[in-house]
Design a protein around this motif. Structure first.
Motif, PDB file in Angstrom:
ATOM      1  N   GLY A 141       0.821  -1.210   0.000  1.00 18.47           N
ATOM      2  CA  GLY A 141       0.000   0.000   0.000  1.00 18.47           C
ATOM      3  C   GLY A 141       0.849   1.251   0.000  1.00 18.47           C
ATOM      4  N   GLY A 142       0.169   2.395   0.051  1.00 16.49           N
ATOM      5  CA  GLY A 142       0.844   3.679   0.158  1.00 16.49           C
ATOM      6  C   GLY A 142       1.753   3.982  -1.016  1.00 16.49           C
ATOM      7  N   GLU A 143       2.894   4.593  -0.721  1.00 11.13           N
ATOM      8  CA  GLU A 143       3.839   5.012  -1.745  1.00 11.13           C
ATOM      9  C   GLU A 143       4.409   3.823  -2.497  1.00 11.13           C
ATOM     10  N   GLU A 144       4.581   2.698  -1.797  1.00 13.59           N
ATOM     11  CA  GLU A 144       5.118   1.499  -2.449  1.00 13.59           C
ATOM     12  C   GLU A 144       4.154   0.994  -3.521  1.00 13.59           C
ATOM     13  N   PHE A 145       2.854   1.104  -3.247  1.00 13.29           N
ATOM     14  CA  PHE A 145       1.854   0.680  -4.231  1.00 13.29           C
ATOM     15  C   PHE A 145       1.882   1.605  -5.447  1.00 13.29           C
ATOM     16  N   ASN A 146       2.028   2.923  -5.211  1.00 15.08           N
ATOM     17  CA  ASN A 146       2.128   3.868  -6.323  1.00 15.08           C
ATOM     18  C   ASN A 146       3.344   3.567  -7.191  1.00 15.08           C
ATOM     19  N   ASP A 147       4.470   3.258  -6.538  1.00 14.78           N
ATOM     20  CA  ASP A 147       5.684   2.905  -7.287  1.00 14.78           C
ATOM     21  C   ASP A 147       5.456   1.649  -8.120  1.00 14.78           C
ATOM     22  N   LEU A 148       4.754   0.685  -7.542  1.00 19.20           N
ATOM     23  CA  LEU A 148       4.460  -0.553  -8.270  1.00 19.20           C
ATOM     24  C   LEU A 148       3.634  -0.249  -9.520  1.00 19.20           C
ATOM     25  N   TYR A 149       2.623   0.599  -9.368  1.00 21.90           N
ATOM     26  CA  TYR A 149       1.768   0.936 -10.505  1.00 21.90           C
ATOM     27  C   TYR A 149       2.551   1.640 -11.611  1.00 21.90           C
ATOM     28  N   TYR A 150       3.263   2.716 -11.236  1.00 23.82           N
ATOM     29  CA  TYR A 150       3.975   3.486 -12.256  1.00 23.82           C
ATOM     30  C   TYR A 150       5.152   2.696 -12.826  1.00 23.82           C
ATOM     31  N   GLY A 151       5.786   1.894 -12.001  1.00 23.57           N
ATOM     32  CA  GLY A 151       6.862   1.043 -12.505  1.00 23.57           C
ATOM     33  C   GLY A 151       6.358   0.043 -13.513  1.00 23.57           C
ATOM     34  N   ALA A 152       5.161  -0.504 -13.250  1.00 27.08           N
ATOM     35  CA  ALA A 152       4.576  -1.486 -14.168  1.00 27.08           C
ATOM     36  C   ALA A 152       4.136  -0.841 -15.475  1.00 27.08           C
ATOM     37  N   VAL A 153       3.462   0.300 -15.374  1.00 27.47           N
ATOM     38  CA  VAL A 153       2.920   0.921 -16.578  1.00 27.47           C
ATOM     39  C   VAL A 153       4.028   1.500 -17.463  1.00 27.47           C
ATOM     40  N   LEU A 154       5.187   1.825 -16.836  1.00 29.72           N
ATOM     41  CA  LEU A 154       6.300   2.408 -17.593  1.00 29.72           C
ATOM     42  C   LEU A 154       7.462   1.434 -17.756  1.00 29.72           C
TER      43      LEU A 154
END
Length: 280
Positions: free
Chosen positions: A203-216
């Motif tokens: 969750g949190g910032e780690e989840f955001n990193d996972l999303y943007y890392g995956a999409v990019l």
């Protein structure tokens, strides 16, 4: 408390509630200009008539003291609205409310008028004073800064979101041209990765990193676009080999492309290592 919030409605609601107590008024309102500055609208209003006010606009045609304040940038203390030529009574007739006294100050930032802070009817039939005006002016200055900060944050967020979408479209265009992916590949990877992340309780910032890392994750393919051997060629094995070797480096290339972007610093390892096996 107000400065830490990123939701403009909740911030202005808190300010409006405090403003009414500050000057002991029956009701307070925050009116803001629309984008074209053709009218003011009630962004936040207190009192029993607030739901009705939310559907009313204030413009040149309707007039009123709030419109005069918004046009001149001058504050107004009117302790007998019936004797003031600027008071039209239009909103009273619509809301079935009786305005007797009014205090209004412009909300100004950098010389630009954003709207009006307004208090209606001093409690106990008292009169609005110069001290009330000073307090309201100080509060309106704070409102202006908060509104601008939140609007800047919203604009920044809108730019970031659309920039990400543009980058993903570019990645997929290159990937499809090379025959390496089909349309929607980046979004599907992001959907799957975040679904797995949720199962793991990320969750949190780690989840955001996972999303943007995956999409990019395939952003390094954009570097191939500038290469003259951009497309595979059935008749030229040498060029195919060179392009394949170049494409193999796209995780490193992609990580290098985004590492200078502070907001994406957390996704650099994801992009850099997305082709590694579990054992590294």
């Amino acid at each position: 408390d107000l400065s830490s919030s990123s939701d403009i409605d909740s911030v202005l609601f808190k300010i409006n509630a405090s403003a009414s107590k500050l000057v002991s008024s029956e009701a307070c309102s925050i009116l803001l200009f629309d984008d074209e500055k053709s009218h003011l609208y009630f962004k936040i209003a207190s009192g029993m008539k607030a739901p009705i006010l939310s559907r009313i606009n204030v413009s040149k045609d309707t007039g009123g003291i709030a419109w005069w304040v918004a046009q001149t940038g001058e504050p107004a203390i009117v302790n007998d609205v019936a004797s003031d030529a600027r008071f039209t009574g239009l909103h009273d007739s619509i809301t079935d409310f009786k305005t007797t006294s009014l205090l209004a100050v412009p909300i100004i930032l950098g010389g630009q008028i954003l709207g009006v802070l307004e208090a209606v009817n001093k409690i106990g039939r008292a009169q609005f004073t110069e001290l009330d005006l000073q307090l309201f002016t100080a509060l309106s200055n704070q409102i202006a800064i908060i509104i601008r900060n939140i609007q800047d944050a919203e604009n920044y967020g809108n730019f970031f979101t659309n920039a990400i979408e543009l980058m993903v479209n570019a990645i997929e265009s290159v990937g499809m041209l090379c025959g390496l992916m089909s349309s929607g590949h980046c979004w599907r990877v992001a959907a799957l990765a975040t679904a797995v992340g949720q199962e793991f309780g990320i969750g949190g910032e780690e989840f955001n990193d996972l999303y943007y890392g995956a999409v990019l994750h395939d952003i390094g393919l954009l570097e191939s676009q500038s290469h003259k051997l951009f497309q595979f060629n059935d008749a030229n094995e040498d060029s195919n080999y060179l392009l394949a070797e170049r494409i193999k480096c796209h995780p490193v290339t992609g990580a290098n492309l985004v590492k200078a972007i502070r907001l994406l610093r957390g996704v650099v390892p994801i992009i850099r290592h997305h082709h590694e096996r579990f054992d590294g």
